[in-house]
Design an enzyme around this catalytic site. Structure first.
Site: not given
Length: 580
Positions: A27, A50, A113-114, A409, A436, A463, A465, A469
């Site tokens: 708004d 956003e 608000h916000h 990254g 993925d 793959n 996951g 990591e």
């Protein structure tokens, strides 16, 4: 001339070269979006959230030069802040406009608000100031001067800026100049420029083994063409840091590859580290671009060209810009032919690895076929992880652009960045390679791509996951798992018009058939590649080991403490024994 403030801002954005404004309506920004709707030469492009809008703006700027997004105050700003910070880290010029509560509410500290309902309307600006180089809250009194100042700062530093536009001032008219906004880098100090160019030309003339290394600023400040001409004129071998992938023509005989300190190919490392005149263009040696700061640069023979200043050895010279000094050196340097520099670089074999066509797909089988699939002029996006590790070491065709986020990254960056780049450069073929796990962070933006009937080729590396990591830590840990979506079905879930080709690849034969179909497809192509969970390029495996040691140290979870055996003394007490 009098003009409404929001209309003037829209005009300045178009004069800066921005043709699309990404964002999410709220708004407090709707009055400005109405003015964008009526403006000539600029279009609002909605995003799913956003953060995606910030990533899309980043991708747009990388192929179009500069970008802008609009959010609403508070929730919108903080939703976008991760993407704004990424653009700051990667030196990408993005104009962030936020619609704020009306100026009368700000002045009266109204609890609206916000906000945090504490009457503080400066807290969001303070947050954004950490990740932008200029900020302003627009009022009727300062609109013209502040809009121009902030936009010029964005271009000068090639980094994000933040403009707060109160919802009740957008349609207030103010006196505006007739002259268009001019975004230009400052001119160099003539004496400093002459002195610097002369010293660099002399250093090149006496050097036996010169070299040039470029970083991302070579692209951001538009000097890659000059660097390549200088390399050709003086037979200078050129390398790039990882963030500058595709900055130089990688098919040129003067391009030797990527320099990454100890992780470089030996031929590249030798050329850079043994150079008796090394010219750096905007270099920033980060942990990822230097294999944990393993670069070896001789400071006595290093000429460090930065965006607005430079150093030659230990001598600092302010007031000299990248383009000016490179252009002067190119003009004044004498042509040189050096045998070593003009030798053709080693070209990767185009032969495909041997293997049965019905064999399960692996990285070893995948990437040589992708290399054949690439075309001159492609825009290639590589998500952090296995995709970037493979693409960053692959020689790209002439005119190709590579987009990644190796410094910040943030996983999930490349899908909305793909959307942004496609909007700005729709005539170029775009290829996205994303894992993925990363895809699940920003998957909604696939719907935006389909909504505008854009036609990229998206490779989803499934793959199971977070493989990168798992390589660093937690191979079998649940925190590295993600839900196994029916990825190839998502284009049809996101678009009822059935304007996508979805394919699932499990074998080498499947891949070759999918690539053939992608060549002739008329709409978006989505290819799900099913790969073994722990399969990865060898370079990524080495990267994971090095970074695990850096992150966790000798006492970390990858190096459990040694168990010390206990002995019993004659008195029955336990005493320390030998290490088991």
């Amino acid at each position: 001339m009098r003009m409404q403030i929001g209309t003037f801002l829209a005009r300045r954005l178009t004069e800066a070269g921005i043709r699309h404004l990404f964002g999410v309506p709220g708004d407090f920004n709707l009055s400005f979006l109405e003015q964008i709707r009526e403006a000539n030469g600029i279009e609002f492009v909605g995003n799913c959230n956003e953060l995606n809008a910030a990533y899309a703006s980043d991708g747009y700027a990388r192929t179009s030069g500069i970008a802008a997004l609009v959010t609403t105050f508070g929730v919108g700003d903080l939703g976008a802040i991760g993407g704004i910070a990424g653009a700051y880290a990667e030196n990408v010029p993005v104009v962030h406009i936020t619609g704020t509560p009306p100026l009368h509410a700000v002045n009266s500290r109204a609890l609206v608000h916000h906000t945090l309902v504490d009457g503080d309307y400066d807290n969001i600006g303070r947050c954004m100031s950490e990740f932008t180089v200029a900020q302003a809250r627009i009022t009727p009194a300062n609109a013209v001067s502040e809009i121009d100042r902030v936009l010029r700062a964005c271009w000068l530093e090639r980094r994000p800026v933040h403009l707060q536009l109160p919802s009740d001032v957008t349609h207030v008219t103010v006196e505006v100049p007739d002259s268009p906004l001019v975004l230009a880098d400052p001119a160099s100090d003539p004496e400093q420029l002459s002195n610097a160019a002369q010293r660099i030309v002399e250093a090149l003339a006496t050097a036996h083994f010169p070299a040039i290394v470029v970083d991302a600023d070579a692209m951001r400040f538009g000097v890659t063409d000059i660097v390549q001409k200088l390399a050709e004129k003086c037979s200078i071998p050129c390398a790039s840091l990882a963030p500058a992938k595709s900055a130089l023509d990688e098919t040129s005989k003067h391009y030797v590859g990527t320099y990454a300190g100890a992780a470089s190919a030996e031929s590249v490392r030798s050329i850079v580290e043994n150079a008796d005149c090394l010219i750096g263009v905007g270099l920033r040696f980060t942990d990822t671009s230097s294999a944990l700061f393993s670069q070896h640069i001789n400071p006595e023979t290093f000429i460090d060209l930065r965006r607005h200043d430079l150093s030659i050895g230990t001598t600092q010279m302010p007031g000299v810009t990248l383009r000016d000094v490179l252009a002067r050196v190119l003009d004044e340097a004498q042509p040189v032919v050096r045998e070593r520099a003009t030798q053709a670089p080693t070209v990767a074999s185009d032969a495909l690895p041997a293997g049965s066509s019905d064999a399960p797909l692996t990285h070893a089988m995948l990437w040589p076929r992708i290399r054949r699939f690439l075309k001159p002029g492609d825009v290639v996006l590589g998500e952090a992880g296995t995709s970037h590790a493979s693409l960053s070491s692959m020689k790209l065709p002439a005119g190709a652009t590579y987009i990644a986020q190796p410094i910040w990254g943030a996983i999930g960056y490349t899908l909305p960045a793909l959307f942004g780049s496609l909007v700005g450069a729709s005539s170029r073929r775009h290829l996205l390679f994303i894992g993925d796990g990363s895809f699940q962070l920003t998957a909604q933006e696939l719907s935006s791509i389909l909504r505008r009937d854009l036609k990229p080729v998206i490779f989803l590396l499934n793959n199971a996951g977070y493989t990168i990591e798992r390589l660093i830590l937690g191979e079998h840990s649940a925190y590295n798992d993600v839900a196994n979506w029916r990825y190839a079905g998502l284009p049809h879930a996101f678009d009822r018009r059935e304007r996508a080709l979805s394919l699932v690849v499990e074998t080498v034969a499947d891949l070759e058939a999918a690539l053939n179909r992608a060549e002739s497809a008329e709409h978006l192509v989505f290819i799900e590649l099913k790969l073994p969970m722990m399969d990865a390029p060898e370079s990524l495996k080495k990267f994971a080991d090095i970074f695990a040691d850096f992150d966790y140290g000798e006492c970390g979870p990858r190096n459990p403490p040694k168990v010390t055996a206990l002995k019993t003394s004659p008195s029955g007490r336990h005493v320390a024994g030998e290490t088991a």
